[in-house]
Design a protein around this motif. Structure first.
Motif, PDB file in Angstrom:
ATOM      1  N   ASP A   1      -7.717   1.866   1.974  1.00  0.00           N
ATOM      2  CA  ASP A   1      -7.214   2.557   2.863  1.00  0.00           C
ATOM      3  C   ASP A   1      -8.345   3.854   3.186  1.00  0.00           C
ATOM      4  O   ASP A   1      -8.191   4.351   4.313  1.00  0.00           O
ATOM      5  CB  ASP A   1      -5.841   3.256   2.861  1.00  0.00           C
ATOM      6  CG  ASP A   1      -5.449   3.712   4.053  1.00  0.00           C
ATOM      7  OD1 ASP A   1      -5.916   3.448   5.241  1.00  0.00           O
ATOM      8  OD2 ASP A   1      -4.261   4.476   4.131  1.00  0.00           O
TER       9      ASP A   1
ATOM     10  N   HIS B   1      -6.055   9.802  -0.932  1.00  0.00           N
ATOM     11  CA  HIS B   1      -6.818   9.736   0.284  1.00  0.00           C
ATOM     12  C   HIS B   1      -5.910  10.517   1.397  1.00  0.00           C
ATOM     13  O   HIS B   1      -6.687  10.649   2.718  1.00  0.00           O
ATOM     14  CB  HIS B   1      -7.270   8.265   0.774  1.00  0.00           C
ATOM     15  CG  HIS B   1      -6.250   7.392   0.778  1.00  0.00           C
ATOM     16  ND1 HIS B   1      -5.663   6.462  -0.196  1.00  0.00           N
ATOM     17  CD2 HIS B   1      -5.316   6.916   1.946  1.00  0.00           C
ATOM     18  CE1 HIS B   1      -4.585   5.836   0.284  1.00  0.00           C
ATOM     19  NE2 HIS B   1      -4.589   5.946   1.535  1.00  0.00           N
TER      20      HIS B   1
ATOM     21  N   HIS C   1       0.884  -1.249   0.125  1.00  0.00           N
ATOM     22  CA  HIS C   1      -0.047  -0.106  -0.202  1.00  0.00           C
ATOM     23  C   HIS C   1       0.992   1.095  -0.010  1.00  0.00           C
ATOM     24  O   HIS C   1       1.482   1.499   1.072  1.00  0.00           O
ATOM     25  CB  HIS C   1      -0.930   0.028   1.218  1.00  0.00           C
ATOM     26  CG  HIS C   1      -1.665   1.282   1.176  1.00  0.00           C
ATOM     27  ND1 HIS C   1      -2.729   1.597   0.285  1.00  0.00           N
ATOM     28  CD2 HIS C   1      -1.788   2.447   2.010  1.00  0.00           C
ATOM     29  CE1 HIS C   1      -3.181   2.928   0.785  1.00  0.00           C
ATOM     30  NE2 HIS C   1      -2.429   3.299   1.569  1.00  0.00           N
TER      31      HIS C   1
ATOM     32  N   ASP D   1       1.257   5.239  -0.472  1.00  0.00           N
ATOM     33  CA  ASP D   1       0.422   6.329  -0.275  1.00  0.00           C
ATOM     34  C   ASP D   1       1.201   7.319  -1.409  1.00  0.00           C
ATOM     35  O   ASP D   1       2.423   7.703  -1.147  1.00  0.00           O
ATOM     36  CB  ASP D   1       0.596   7.008   1.079  1.00  0.00           C
ATOM     37  CG  ASP D   1      -0.556   6.207   1.911  1.00  0.00           C
ATOM     38  OD1 ASP D   1      -1.729   5.882   1.501  1.00  0.00           O
ATOM     39  OD2 ASP D   1       0.025   5.531   2.975  1.00  0.00           O
TER      40      ASP D   1
HETATM   41 ZN   LIG Z   1      -3.078   5.007   2.633  1.00  0.00          ZN
END
Ligand SMILES: [Zn+2]
Length: 972
Positions: free
Chosen positions: A170, A408, A46, A48
């Motif tokens: 997420d 996000h 994951h 970001d």
């Molecule tokens: Zn995230």
């Protein structure tokens, strides 16, 4: 970069939409055994696109002392490990990172990636430029970042690059609009990590973690799965080099042998997880934030788990898998699934019972900047489609800046300060580039442009250097909407100015003073003490109009209406009444209570309605339970009202009336009425939020009415449909006790209350949190200044500063108090104008008014119905454009406009249309790929494909609230 971009562009130009739909996602799946429990290991990372460090620091792996993560190494390492063993599988999301890597690597390793993709060993999920937030982006932003990401994947990998599974592991809550969009893009399923804790527990216990979700009544359906442990591995089974769990040590000749114990632990976890799901299949998410930088640490241990478990447990089948392979396996079982209909997944409450409803408002200025940049992007795409100066590189750079901001931890405002600054810098560069693109386009349309256009982005604080410092300048208004429109222009000036439509036609302008509280905004460098306010009327549909502005002749005197004598003088109150009625002979009127200084009533169609508006705040505590960037957690004191008696002054012009109110040194506003309009404008100003009492503050504005609402209010889903909210209602799956923060919902553009007599709609200029904590009222959180972090990882309090003090935020609410039958029309047309409306640009000139040639041009060939918007018009090649049409009214929303409506696509273009092909919402696949999605049975129903009786393109029909996407081919 230029050369690499060339690779992208050249192949993109020859990419045409083919009827074939990719089945790559369902290739390469390991065999399942339905007589056993099938444990699907989902190896994933994951990543970001900015959070604790910037997106590029994360890509390159910089500043590791601040936060771990280097995505380029992750992809390299995974490719190497997939190469090492063909049994292994991996999924990748966040196309923005893949784009960086692809441009950074040679053909040898790119070729490997392509091969892994074609064989299904590597699968792309979601495919969006980022993993977007779902609460705060406008629906155009959500579509665009998906469109951009998948366009890139398709360009480099062909149809095989188009994902079938959406992967929102997420984001902090999930919107109906996003679910509907995924279905319309042809996704077979979406998987979530976070849902409300109560709903999670209920679903887990009832084995309803997977469902068929119909996000909107009468809308599409999509298979939706909630992951067991967010997106993390089972406890104790994290094998990343950043984790501290024991590896599988399976050589008995070496010391520390732990194989049986570790395998038993794995089996135990897998069986527990599987208990929450309906079938004999379960996904185990084996990854985490920025995992797989040393991919072998994961893969080697997973290899061992697969080997030893399958050897020792005859009832288990552990396989490397992907969400698509898992989905295909459970789809083959023909099970009947539970349904969730006409609901979204807000608000999100995490395991420790904290409500993540603060981020709806966090970093209010960044949210505003993103909204403005998106408006510019929407216009720029249409400008490109109608000009011969289109440059795909420039357009892509603007697209990717706005797309990045949908991450996000970007638009959500949940990143560290330096990361927020980086998003703003990307947006700034995009805006800058857009000015050049617009300038070139206007020149190509025959306009004499002497210097580059400026958008005067600081006009929201009445600052614009061009209008303040130049004696002569030209205003251009580009109207991207398919109907002629009027547009109010406010120009800050230093020396009195006059606008003209032509050399012999002056435009009347009112002069309004800039409030002292605006002039005092830290960092404002402006000489302007007044604004020239005028209506730019008759801006052609999908076209532009210009206006000339020059300093007033010093010998000429302004008309009587424009002198300050006409202003209401507060020292001479209009006694003896305690009420001051303001307005024009048409449109809405307002009544100010001269004792309190507050707005108290509105007069609509000669009927008087109670409407009081005021400000207040919630206080934070300095404990760890306090509010933070993500969460909203007000103190026991509840809402604290700001002084009820603001000072005020009234300023009347011929076409605009303003009431300037000051509530506190850090809260003020302008209430504005324009002649003939049914809306009231509230331009609020908050900050620097006073912390002298050392209490964190979350400032709200509240609109109170006597409408009988019984706890019901409505908030929009990413700016489209309204979702019905019921105060203190928890639904079937939730049981927590109601609190102020649990009644907050995200608003992207509007919230509403109504009863059987009237409707109050409040439109915002950016995403905000909103609630109705008292019947008949709507409140909006405007800005937050917090002193402690909420322990969600950011480790910085949300205490934004600029120019050495707390940040100042200024924004607009458009308030419409209307009959129920007028509500939709007023709301929908205004909402379009705010989010996708006309773009003003300004350029100084040396020409005199007589030398200047006025311009007014429409690029439309024929009319477009009033209830239809041309949402996207984007050039794909010299002979193709991407076209999105949207019906802007919902079902039964407006007596006249909520009807299926026919559009003739060829009316949009003066060029001759050769053919029109309908595509999925993202624009990258044939529409058949949406219609041919997997079929599911649920609660007495079966997901069905949309069937329509349609006309032959270029004639098409749009149902209420429908968006349809086409590729239009011109004759060369
Ligand atoms: Zn995230």
């Amino acid at each position: 970069m230029e050369l690499l971009w060339g690779v992208f562009t050249a192949s993109y130009l020859v990419t045409t939409v083919r009827a074939a739909c990719s089945d790559c996602a369902y290739r390469g799946c390991h065999k399942v055994d339905n007589s056993k429990l099938n444990i699907h290991l989902i190896a994933h990372t994951h990543d970001d696109a900015g959070w604790l460090k910037t997106v590029d620091q994360y890509y390159y792996g910089g500043t590791q002392n601040q936060a771990a993560g280097g995505v380029q190494y992750i992809i390299d390492s995974v490719i190497g490990e997939l190469d090492a063993d063909e049994n292994r599988r991996f999924i990748l999301a966040e196309t923005g990172f893949l784009w960086r890597w692809w441009n950074d690597r040679g053909e040898h390793v790119r070729h490997k990636m392509r091969k892994f993709l074609e064989s299904g060993r590597l699968q792309l999920v979601a495919g969006g430029w980022v993993m977007s937030d779902e609460a705060t982006p406008h629906y155009t932003m959500l579509i665009d970042h998906m469109s951009l990401g998948i366009r890139f994947l398709k360009d480099i990998f062909g149809d095989c690059g188009i994902p079938k599974i959406a992967w929102q592991i997420d984001p902090f809550g999930h919107s109906s609009e996003q679910g509907e969009q995924f279905a319309k893009m042809g996704f077979d399923a979406v998987f979530f990590g976070r849902i409300n804790q109560d709903e999670y527990l209920t679903r887990r216990d009832k084995r309803e973690m997977e469902m068929i979700w119909r996000p909107y009544k009468d809308g599409s359906t999509i298979f939706t799965g909630v992951l067991y442990n967010l997106y993390q591995p089972p406890d104790g089974l994290c094998f990343d080099v950043s984790c501290h769990d024991e590896p599988i040590m399976d050589n008995p000749r070496l010391h520390g042998y732990n194989m049986e114990r570790r395998i038993a632990s794995f089996v135990n976890s897998a069986r527990t997880w599987a208990d929450a799901y309906q079938t004999n299949h379960v996904q185990l998410t084996m990854g985490g934030d920025f995992h797989y930088m040393v991919a072998s640490s994961w893969f080697v241990n997973l290899d061992k788990i697969i080997k030893h478990v399958n050897e020792r447990y005859p009832d288990l089948n552990v396989i490397y898998s992907t969400p698509a392979c898992y989905l295909k396996a459970i789809n083959d079982l023909n099970t009947t699934w539970p349904a969730k209909e006409n609901e979204d997944f807000f608000p999100y409450c995490s395991y420790e019972r904290k409500f993540w409803t603060g981020y709806y408002t966090s970093r209010a200025n960044l949210k505003y900047y993103i909204a403005r940049a998106n408006n510019i992007l929407q216009v720029i795409k249409k400008v490109g489609a109608y000009s011969n100066t289109w440059n795909s590189f420039d357009e892509f750079e603007v697209e990717r800046a706005v797309a990045l901001a949908q991450h996000h931890d970007a638009i959500a405002g949940t990143q560290r300060q330096h990361v927020a600054n980086d998003y703003a810098l990307y947006l700034h560069e995009a805006v800058h580039r857009s000015k050049d693109m617009l300038t070139k386009a206007y020149r190509s349309w025959g306009e004499v442009i002497e210097s580059r256009h400026s958008f005067c982005m600081l006009r929201n604080i009445s600052e614009c250097h061009i209008t303040e410092r130049n004696r002569k300048f030209v205003l251009y208004v580009f109207n991207p909407l398919p109907t002629e429109t009027n547009f109010t222009i406010r120009i800050p000036y230093h020396h009195p100015i006059q606008a003209y439509e032509s050399s012999n036609l002056m435009v009347y302008g009112d002069i309004m003073p800039v409030p002292p509280s605006v002039m005092a905004i830290p960092g404002r460098h402006s000489l302007a003490k007044s604004e020239y306010v005028f209506q730019a009327n008759g801006i052609p549909a999908m076209g532009f109009k210009s206006f000339y502005v020059q300093h007033q002749n010093p010998t000429g005197s302004p008309t009587a209406d424009q002198t300050s004598d006409d202003y209401y003088n507060p020292e001479l109150p209009e006694l003896p009444t305690t009420e001051l009625t303001l307005g024009f002979d048409s449109g809405i009127q307002i009544v100010i209570n001269t004792t309190t200084g507050l707005l108290q009533y509105v007069i609509m169609d000669e009927a008087t309605w109670y409407l009081e508006q005021s400000f207040g705040y919630y206080e934070g505590t300095n404990r760890w339970t306090s509010s933070g960037a993500y969460t909203f957690s007000p103190s026991q004191r509840g809402l604290i009202r700001l002084p009820k008696n603001p000072t005020y002054t009234v300023h009347r012009g011929q076409n605009v009336i303003e009431v300037h109110q000051v509530f506190e040194s850090w809260v003020s506003q302008v209430i504005r009425l324009y002649r003939g309009q049914q809306s009231i404008e509230f331009e609020w100003l908050v900050g620097p939020i006073n912390l002298h009492d050392t209490a964190a503050k979350e400032v709200i504005t509240i609109y109170k009415t006597h409408l009988v609402t019984n706890g019901i209010f409505y908030t929009d889903s990413n700016g489209r449909k309204f979702m019905k909210r019921r105060r203190d209602y928890r639904g079937k799956q939730r049981n927590h006790s109601p609190r102020i923060e649990s009644n907050y919902y995200p608003v992207t553009t509007a919230a509403r209350i109504h009863d059987d007599r009237a409707t109050l709609t409040v439109l915002t200029d950016r995403a905000q949190g909103a609630s109705s904590n008292v019947d008949g009222s709507l409140e909006f959180m405007l800005q937050r200044r917090l002193l402690v972090d909420d322990n969600k990882g950011v480790t910085e309090p949300l205490d934004e500063k600029s120019f050495g003090v707390g940040i100042v935020t200024r924004g607009i609410h458009i308030v419409q108090f209307t009959t129920n039958s007028d509500a939709a029309y007023l709301h929908r047309t205004r909402s379009l104008a705010i989010t996708q409306g006309p773009l003003l640009s300004i350029s100084p000139t040396s020409r005199t008014i007589n030398q200047w040639q006025p311009a007014s041009t429409s690029f439309l060939k024929g009319p477009v119905p009033e209830n239809i918007n041309v949402m996207t018009l984007q050039k794909l090649s010299p002979t193709t454009v991407l076209l999105r049409l949207e019906h802007i009214y919902d079902v039964d929303e407006d007596p006249q406009y909520s009807v299926p409506t026919e559009v003739n696509i060829s009316a949009l273009f003066s060029r001759r249309v050769k053919s029109v092909k309908e595509v999925t919402l993202d624009g990258n696949s044939d529409r058949d790929c949406e219609l041919g999605r997997l079929v599911w049975s649920f609660a007495g129903n079966t997901t069905r494909t949309d069937k329509r009786t349609d006309l032959v393109p270029p004639l098409v029909v749009l149902e209420p609230m429908e968006i349809r996407t086409f590729v239009v081919y011109y004759f060369p």
